[in-house]
Design an enzyme around this catalytic site. Structure first.
Site, PDB file in Angstrom:
ATOM      1  N   GLU A  34      43.663  -6.961 -10.607  1.00 32.34           N
ATOM      2  CA  GLU A  34      43.811  -6.593  -9.204  1.00 32.34           C
ATOM      3  C   GLU A  34      45.290  -6.591  -8.829  1.00 32.34           C
ATOM      4  O   GLU A  34      46.095  -7.291  -9.442  1.00 32.34           O
ATOM      5  CB  GLU A  34      43.061  -7.588  -8.296  1.00 32.34           C
ATOM      6  CG  GLU A  34      41.591  -7.753  -8.621  1.00 32.34           C
ATOM      7  CD  GLU A  34      40.763  -6.525  -8.304  1.00 32.34           C
ATOM      8  OE1 GLU A  34      41.214  -5.723  -7.459  1.00 32.34           O
ATOM      9  OE2 GLU A  34      39.678  -6.369  -8.894  1.00 32.34           O
TER      10      GLU A  34
ATOM     11  N   THR B 226      32.168  -4.878 -14.897  1.00 26.59           N
ATOM     12  CA  THR B 226      32.385  -3.753 -15.810  1.00 26.59           C
ATOM     13  C   THR B 226      33.102  -4.186 -17.081  1.00 26.59           C
ATOM     14  O   THR B 226      32.581  -4.044 -18.181  1.00 26.59           O
ATOM     15  CB  THR B 226      33.189  -2.643 -15.105  1.00 26.59           C
ATOM     16  OG1 THR B 226      32.504  -2.265 -13.914  1.00 26.59           O
ATOM     17  CG2 THR B 226      33.318  -1.424 -16.003  1.00 26.59           C
TER      18      THR B 226
ATOM     19  N   GLY C  20      36.576  -9.932 -10.659  1.00 26.29           N
ATOM     20  CA  GLY C  20      37.062 -10.157  -9.306  1.00 26.29           C
ATOM     21  C   GLY C  20      36.385 -11.335  -8.632  1.00 26.29           C
ATOM     22  O   GLY C  20      37.034 -12.131  -7.932  1.00 26.29           O
TER      23      GLY C  20
ATOM     24  N   THR D  56      27.559 -13.398  -2.049  1.00 31.96           N
ATOM     25  CA  THR D  56      28.812 -13.020  -1.406  1.00 31.96           C
ATOM     26  C   THR D  56      28.580 -11.884  -0.415  1.00 31.96           C
ATOM     27  O   THR D  56      27.621 -11.119  -0.526  1.00 31.96           O
ATOM     28  CB  THR D  56      29.869 -12.583  -2.432  1.00 31.96           C
ATOM     29  OG1 THR D  56      29.400 -11.419  -3.132  1.00 31.96           O
ATOM     30  CG2 THR D  56      30.152 -13.688  -3.425  1.00 31.96           C
TER      31      THR D  56
END
Length: 307
Positions: free
Chosen positions: A285, A96, A71, A42
């Site tokens: 998010e 995480t 994410g 990415t």
């Protein structure tokens, strides 16, 4: 006979230990599983992982492997969920919290071991969620929520996550608990309506939120329902009591300050437009603003699991 194709989509900046050094090992595992394997790193471009997931799915790839944090996985899911033909998905946790990987019991400390779950060949079609308004649509695999407590999942900066890891979430939880405010909402679910002041609502597909695994019940994954948790306003000492009850085998779910139900749909309206923070949190998010509707897409994507 056509050889099935797998596309590894990996985020080189996720977590403490970048997955980059393990790409060759992961591709070898995919080849051992019978796939023609290739990879995509990415970039900083917006929706990099999402766009590649869509491209790979339309190109006929049979499997997409998401290697990164929650994410990265969220982008992969949003890239393939709207399509009629969707590839299978495998998860290599490199972030995480790694909430979804926790829920699927995927090894979180070794990228190669996580990839080797694919060798077991155990897959399951799992529910995912869709949050939508008149102007926007977003898919999620873990949870969505509103209220200031949900800020704990996205409040830590990437620098804090890199330095403190899981402790970054705990530090922000303590800070946010000291300044809780309620908001007036109307929440309409399958079997009823709650209208009033709300400290927090959570709509869960799994039981892991920012690394915490006791807030929601252990999920069924494929039953077509969310678990909906609503926390009413209460005194700070009672809120800490709820947290203690949650740690003790989820005893908070029957408390008078809590509503917990199963539901396939949810509509959320924010009645106090002047309150701070009008955004929903989707898979850790910031998502779109209220009003917002949610639906459970039953058994929508097939995942490799390790149950």
């Amino acid at each position: 006979m056509l050889v099935p194709k797998a596309r590894l989509i990996y985020n080189p900046t996720s977590g403490h230990y970048p997955v980059t050094k393990s790409v060759v090992d992961i591709l070898k595992v995919l080849e051992d599983a019978g796939f023609e394997a290739s990879s995509f790193q990415t970039t900083v471009e917006v929706d990099s992982a999402k766009n590649e997931a869509t491209r790979a799915a339309k190109a006929g790839f049979d499997l997409i492997v998401s290697a990164g944090g929650d994410g990265t996985l969220d982008q992969v899911i949003n890239g393939i969920a709207p399509l009629v033909t969707r590839p299978k998905v495998a998860v290599i946790p490199a972030g995480t919290a790694n909430d979804f990987a926790r829920a699927l019991n995927i090894p979180r400390n070794n990228f190669k071991e996580a990839a080797e779950v694919i060798l077991k060949g155990q897959t399951q079609k799992l529910d995912i969620g869709r949050a939508y308004s008149s102007t926007n649509s977003q898919y999620f695999v873990n949870n969505a929520g509103g209220g200031h407590v949900t800020e704990v999942t996205y409040a830590p900066t990437w620098q804090q996550k890199s330095i403190f890891g899981y402790s970054a979430y705990l530090l922000n939880a303590i800070k946010l608990l000291a300044g809780l405010q309620s908001r007036k909402m109307r929440l309409t679910y399958d079997t009823g309506v709650y209208e009033g002041e709300t400290v927090l609502f959570l709509l869960g597909l799994t039981n892991s939120i920012g690394g915490f695994e006791k807030i929601l019940p252990i999920p069924e994954f494929s039953d077509g329902n969310f678990g909906l948790l609503i926390v009413k306003p209460t005194q700070l000492n009672r809120l800490f009591r709820l947290i203690k009850l949650a740690v003790k085998n989820r005893q908070h779910l029957t408390d008078d300050d809590v509503i917990f139900v199963k539901t396939k749909t949810l509509e959320v309206e924010l009645l106090d437009q002047n309150s701070h923070g009008n955004d929903v949190n989707i898979d850790g998010e910031k998502g779109t603003a209220f009003p917002l509707s949610f639906e459970n897409l039953t058994q929508h994507i097939e995942f490799y699991v390790n149950f």
